[in-house]
Design a protein around this motif. Structure first.
Motif, mmCIF file in Angstrom:
data_model
loop_
_atom_site.group_PDB
_atom_site.id
_atom_site.type_symbol
_atom_site.label_atom_id
_atom_site.label_comp_id
_atom_site.label_asym_id
_atom_site.label_seq_id
_atom_site.Cartn_x
_atom_site.Cartn_y
_atom_site.Cartn_z
ATOM 1 N N LEU A 274 -2.440 -16.070 -5.582
ATOM 2 C CA LEU A 274 -1.727 -14.840 -5.924
ATOM 3 C C LEU A 274 -0.610 -15.112 -6.922
ATOM 4 N N LYS A 275 0.063 -16.249 -6.767
ATOM 5 C CA LYS A 275 1.143 -16.612 -7.684
ATOM 6 C C LYS A 275 0.610 -16.748 -9.109
ATOM 7 N N VAL A 276 -0.569 -17.323 -9.252
ATOM 8 C CA VAL A 276 -1.179 -17.480 -10.573
ATOM 9 C C VAL A 276 -1.504 -16.116 -11.176
ATOM 10 N N LEU A 277 -2.081 -15.214 -10.384
ATOM 11 C CA LEU A 277 -2.448 -13.889 -10.888
ATOM 12 C C LEU A 277 -1.221 -13.057 -11.240
ATOM 13 N N VAL A 278 -0.144 -13.240 -10.488
ATOM 14 C CA VAL A 278 1.113 -12.567 -10.842
ATOM 15 C C VAL A 278 1.621 -13.129 -12.163
ATOM 16 N N GLY A 279 1.520 -14.452 -12.333
ATOM 17 C CA GLY A 279 1.964 -15.085 -13.567
ATOM 18 C C GLY A 279 1.190 -14.624 -14.778
ATOM 19 N N LEU A 280 -0.081 -14.252 -14.586
ATOM 20 C CA LEU A 280 -0.914 -13.745 -15.678
ATOM 21 C C LEU A 280 -0.754 -12.243 -15.875
ATOM 22 N N LYS A 281 0.069 -11.609 -15.060
ATOM 23 C CA LYS A 281 0.353 -10.167 -15.145
ATOM 24 C C LYS A 281 -0.884 -9.305 -14.888
ATOM 25 N N ILE A 282 -1.777 -9.817 -14.035
ATOM 26 C CA ILE A 282 -2.953 -9.045 -13.645
ATOM 27 C C ILE A 282 -2.658 -8.269 -12.368
ATOM 28 N N ILE A 283 -1.906 -8.877 -11.467
ATOM 29 C CA ILE A 283 -1.442 -8.182 -10.267
ATOM 30 C C ILE A 283 0.080 -8.254 -10.226
ATOM 31 N N LYS A 284 0.687 -7.482 -9.339
ATOM 32 C CA LYS A 284 2.132 -7.560 -9.166
ATOM 33 C C LYS A 284 2.478 -7.383 -7.697
ATOM 34 N N ARG A 285 3.645 -7.886 -7.337
ATOM 35 C CA ARG A 285 4.182 -7.684 -5.993
ATOM 36 C C ARG A 285 5.050 -6.430 -6.009
ATOM 37 N N VAL A 286 4.874 -5.586 -5.010
ATOM 38 C CA VAL A 286 5.657 -4.350 -4.949
ATOM 39 C C VAL A 286 6.233 -4.177 -3.550
ATOM 40 N N LYS A 287 7.331 -3.435 -3.491
ATOM 41 C CA LYS A 287 7.916 -3.034 -2.216
ATOM 42 C C LYS A 287 8.469 -1.629 -2.393
ATOM 43 N N PRO A 288 8.747 -0.919 -1.317
ATOM 44 C CA PRO A 288 9.273 0.448 -1.467
ATOM 45 C C PRO A 288 10.496 0.472 -2.370
ATOM 46 N N VAL A 289 10.604 1.498 -3.198
ATOM 47 C CA VAL A 289 11.659 1.541 -4.202
ATOM 48 C C VAL A 289 13.057 1.537 -3.573
ATOM 49 N N THR A 290 13.164 1.976 -2.335
ATOM 50 C CA THR A 290 14.459 2.003 -1.655
ATOM 51 C C THR A 290 14.728 0.734 -0.841
ATOM 52 N N ALA A 291 13.810 -0.242 -0.893
ATOM 53 C CA ALA A 291 13.950 -1.437 -0.065
ATOM 54 C C ALA A 291 15.142 -2.282 -0.490
ATOM 55 N N ASN A 292 15.708 -3.001 0.460
ATOM 56 C CA ASN A 292 16.783 -3.943 0.188
ATOM 57 C C ASN A 292 16.300 -5.020 -0.783
ATOM 58 N N PRO A 293 17.126 -5.424 -1.744
ATOM 59 C CA PRO A 293 16.708 -6.460 -2.700
ATOM 60 C C PRO A 293 16.244 -7.751 -2.041
ATOM 61 N N LYS A 294 16.751 -8.030 -0.847
ATOM 62 C CA LYS A 294 16.367 -9.256 -0.154
ATOM 63 C C LYS A 294 15.080 -9.091 0.650
ATOM 64 N N GLU A 295 14.536 -7.888 0.681
ATOM 65 C CA GLU A 295 13.295 -7.626 1.413
ATOM 66 C C GLU A 295 12.162 -8.486 0.861
ATOM 67 N N LYS A 296 11.457 -9.181 1.736
ATOM 68 C CA LYS A 296 10.377 -10.076 1.304
ATOM 69 C C LYS A 296 8.999 -9.602 1.763
ATOM 70 N N ASN A 297 8.931 -8.433 2.348
ATOM 71 C CA ASN A 297 7.656 -7.912 2.837
ATOM 72 C C ASN A 297 6.934 -7.178 1.705
ATOM 73 N N TYR A 298 6.413 -7.954 0.768
ATOM 74 C CA TYR A 298 5.768 -7.387 -0.408
ATOM 75 C C TYR A 298 4.331 -6.960 -0.105
ATOM 76 N N LEU A 299 3.857 -6.023 -0.905
ATOM 77 C CA LEU A 299 2.432 -5.729 -1.005
ATOM 78 C C LEU A 299 1.981 -6.133 -2.407
#
Length: 450
Positions: A274-299
């Motif tokens: 997943l890290k490689v695909l994020v690095g290639l900008k094919i996928i991205k990690r997202v979290k709710p827009v109101t989430a705390n910046p330290k939130e690590k529960n990504y989708l």
């Protein structure tokens, strides 16, 4: 193919400013493939004393020799250097005037050996920074450029004088490629090729949308039919595994365990893929827009509509495309309204700042358990929040949607005691609009962004 420059004036202006500075310049340009990075630098150096070199994933001694031979041939000079230091000293001595050296796909060398980073640190500090030279490093592997070239722990940290991340074009520029298209077909085109210049240029502007789909994605000799496969196979050894991971995400797997199960990848290894695909900008990690910046529960979700379309309608159906392309086109046409739901949301998210008078510090999706809001826009300074829904359909009843939207908005925890709320609904067409809510159909959207 005729080179088409759209909305890259800022990048070219920045490069020209660097050229006119009179100082040694170290420029880093990066971004995912097919965005036109190479076209930008080649356009920049076309009327200058410039040398362009495309790196390969080869032994670095062989790459040094190839670099030396090519620059000697271009300038019709003899270079006897056996290392980078002597090479650049000879370049300065034998090539007069201000010079521009471009090394494209520099991450290939970093992958072969990270020692090249320390080598170029020394070159810049001791030699190039004192020459009448512009050095440009270009890379498509975004994570390597950000971490290994620009990052704090990189030997090159703090050396660059200009830094550019090349992104997909603003969605409003799609009309410059397809000027005769109406708003519906422009958004459909965005759903197939995103706002990526190389892919947009595969569509013939005089042809209707579905004819373009037939002539490109359903045509085995067209780049759109196979480019996704070429990109991953050229970058990655286990590209079939990466395809399976992307497909799993497309099919609804968003958490690590679900992605690992669907793609048949061991859970202990899934993060590195997943890290490689994020690095290639094919996928991205997202979290709710109101989430705390330290939130690590990504989708995880797809970031690239070309890959989205290709994996949905091409990759699983190659036999059907080669045997009965017309029948497969009918299947795509029937299924496309379903496919367009999430595409329409992404289009509106990318257009929202142009369409609204409200200023936004953050825009994104929101979800909590089984509740989800398509778009939430936040203005931190004014404590304003926008809740919006998107419906890629006709005859939308905005009143019913607004009622449900308000119910979900009550669950959003963000300055609940003193925030000012706004509501918006975006649709192809409305059966009934609603008071107390901004309602945009395709005609309204077109007027706002074009």
């Amino acid at each position: 193919m005729i080179l088409k420059f759209v909305d890259r004036e800022n990048e070219l202006t920045a490069l020209e400013d660097a050229y006119r500075s009179g100082r040694a310049e170290f420029i880093v340009i990066y971004g995912r493939r097919r965005l036109g990075k190479t076209a930008i630098v080649k356009n920049f150096i076309k009327d200058k004393n410039g040398f362009y070199f495309l790196a390969r994933q080869e032994n670095l001694e062989l790459e040094f020799t190839r670099f030396k031979e090519k620059i000697a041939k271009k300038y019709n000079i003899y270079i006897g250097a056996d290392n980078w230091e002597k090479l650049f000293l000879e370049i300065e001595k034998k090539i007069e005037g201000r010079k521009v050296i471009v090394i494209d796909e520099f991450p290939y060398w970093v992958i072969r050996s990270e020692k090249i980073l320390s080598e170029f640190q020394y070159l810049w500090d001791e030699i190039l920074s004192h020459q009448d030279m512009i050095l440009i490093l270009v890379g498509s592997y975004v994570s390597i450029m950000e971490q290994k070239v620009l990052g704090y722990s990189s030997p090159l940290y703090g050396r660059r004088t200009v830094q550019m991340e090349i992104n997909p074009l603003p969605v409003s520029t799609i009309k410059e490629f397809l000027p005769e298209y109406g708003m519906e077909d422009l958004i459909r085109a965005y759903g197939a090729v995103d706002s990526i210049p190389y892919y947009l240029m595969q569509f013939a502007p005089e042809k209707r949308f579905w004819q373009n789909i037939s002539d490109t994605f359903l045509n085995p000799v067209n780049p759109l039919y196979h480019d996704a496969e070429i990109l991953l196979s050229s970058e990655l050894r286990e590209y079939n595994t990466y395809f399976n991971i992307i497909k799993a995400i497309l099919d609804g797997a968003t958490k690590l365990s679900d992605i690992a199960n669907r793609s048949k990848v061991d859970i202990t290894n899934i993060s590195k893929y997943l890290k490689v695909l994020v690095g290639l900008k094919i996928i991205k990690r997202v979290k709710p827009v109101t989430a705390n910046p330290k939130e690590k529960n990504y989708l995880y979700e797809l970031e690239d509509n070309y890959f989205r379309f290709w994996l949905t309608y091409v990759y699983p159906y190659k036999e059907e495309i080669e045997e009965e392309p017309e029948e497969h086109l009918k299947f795509i046409m029937n299924d496309y309204p379903r496919y367009m739901g999430r595409v329409f949301e992404r289009f509106i998210i990318k257009s929202l700042r142009k369409m609204m008078d409200m200023r936004f510090s953050k825009i994104g999706r929101w979800w909590y358990r089984d509740k989800e809001i398509d778009i939430v826009g936040i203005n931190e300074r004014e404590k304003e929040i926008l809740f919006a829904e998107c419906k890629w359909s006709d005859n939308v009843d905005a009143e019913k949607l607004l009622q449900k939207l308000k119910e979900k908005a009550e669950m959003v925890k963000w300055n609940n005691e003193n925030r000012k709320e706004y509501y918006a609904i975006f649709a192809k067409k409305f059966k009934k609009k609603a008071e107390g809510c901004l309602c945009f159909d395709l005609k309204d959207i077109a007027r706002k962004i074009f």
